[in-house]
Design an enzyme around this catalytic site. Sequence first.
Site, PDB file in Angstrom:
ATOM      1  N   ARG A   1     -52.709  13.946  11.311  1.00 48.25           N
ATOM      2  CA  ARG A   1     -53.167  12.512  10.870  1.00 48.25           C
ATOM      3  C   ARG A   1     -52.727  12.540   9.562  1.00 48.25           C
ATOM      4  NH1 ARG A   1     -59.628  13.058  11.984  1.00 48.25           N
ATOM      5  NH2 ARG A   1     -58.789  14.567  12.841  1.00 48.25           N
TER       6      ARG A   1
ATOM      7  N   GLY B   1     -51.300  27.490  26.627  1.00 46.73           N
ATOM      8  CA  GLY B   1     -51.884  28.035  25.486  1.00 46.73           C
ATOM      9  C   GLY B   1     -51.183  28.058  23.563  1.00 46.73           C
TER      10      GLY B   1
ATOM     11  N   HIS C   1     -48.799  23.238   8.585  1.00 47.36           N
ATOM     12  CA  HIS C   1     -50.002  23.097   9.058  1.00 47.36           C
ATOM     13  C   HIS C   1     -51.036  23.642   7.913  1.00 47.36           C
ATOM     14  CE1 HIS C   1     -51.454  21.894  12.860  1.00 47.36           C
ATOM     15  NE2 HIS C   1     -51.815  22.228  13.134  1.00 47.36           N
TER      16      HIS C   1
ATOM     17  N   ASN D   1     -53.932  17.740  10.246  1.00 49.04           N
ATOM     18  CA  ASN D   1     -53.394  17.946   9.493  1.00 49.04           C
ATOM     19  C   ASN D   1     -51.761  16.910  10.285  1.00 49.04           C
ATOM     20  OD1 ASN D   1     -52.770  20.392   7.706  1.00 49.04           O
ATOM     21  ND2 ASN D   1     -53.688  20.850   9.605  1.00 49.04           N
TER      22      ASN D   1
END
Length: 342
Positions: free
Chosen positions: A185, A133, A177, A183
């Site tokens: 790469r 999750g 992020h 994010n």
Amino acid sequence: MYTPPFTVSAKAINLIADIAGLIERYAIRLEQEDGLLLRKINRVKTIHSSLAIEGNKLSEDEVRDIIDGKTVVAPIREIQEVKNAIATYELFSQLDAFKENDLLRAHGVMMQALVDNAGHYRRGGVGVFGEQGLVHLAPPADRVPMLMGDLFDWLKHSNDHLLVRSCVFHYEFEFIHPFIDGNGRMGRLWQSLILGKLHPLFEHLPVENMVYANQQAYYDAITASTKAGESGPFIDFMMQEIYNALKAHQGKPLKNKQVPGVPNKVPNKVPNRLRMLYPDISNACWEVYLQIKATPHATTSEIGLALDISDRMVRKHIATLRDCRLIERVGGNKMGYWKINK
């Protein structure tokens, strides 16, 4: 000035010293006569590995074919991802790792036609999900510009070693992020750019390939740092990967490297009657002919490695042999092979 939380372990300190010694050896390695070919091979590995981590299923050979301008039959999105990555890595020498606007510019190229707001920070919430999750809930979107501004300010003005700063930035980038997608790469690319401030050779070191081979450990290191509230575990992991990547590239020149299934020296000789019939064909071209005869399923890059010539030259010689009808293609570009005509 804001300072991200991190600790530098004794292991990391030792690795900094070890990496410094390997950097100069790898720099010398890149200056050898096969350095250009090595750079190309490493670029293919970098792009393939960084995208494979994100789920792209194209093979190294297919990535190489796209770089060489060949047609590849695959999902449009996966081909677009490769083309975008190629264009982004071609900007490597033009991007400044310390400039936030350059990060946005690079994301715009990396994610062109893949997301609606390429080159811009996300406007909504985002989370990282795993098999269990939700793994990580990123900070709210309205905080992203401030967090990224603080991170770049620290990156530019900190007195910490660049190796440390590259790892801390990579972790903090993934924690924030900042983009809706891409994010992972972008984080790996930007660490390489930061390392490029330490030495230009990091443009040609496939750290991503090492990360790809230890993908679960990569995510585990991020998770461990998140639980610890600081990036120490991630620093240890990435330092080790950088060391491993440098260590793996201290070997002999490619011309002495045996490619599995492709002999460096083919014992067969070109029959005199063929040489008489085709006097304009060069010795190098005949060597490619013999390699195809010995191992018809070898790729052009494998033949190039065995003969110590570039992939482009192998393709040129193959075109000559094909035009003379000495060889013919059996099957398509992806699964086919070259066959010697009797």
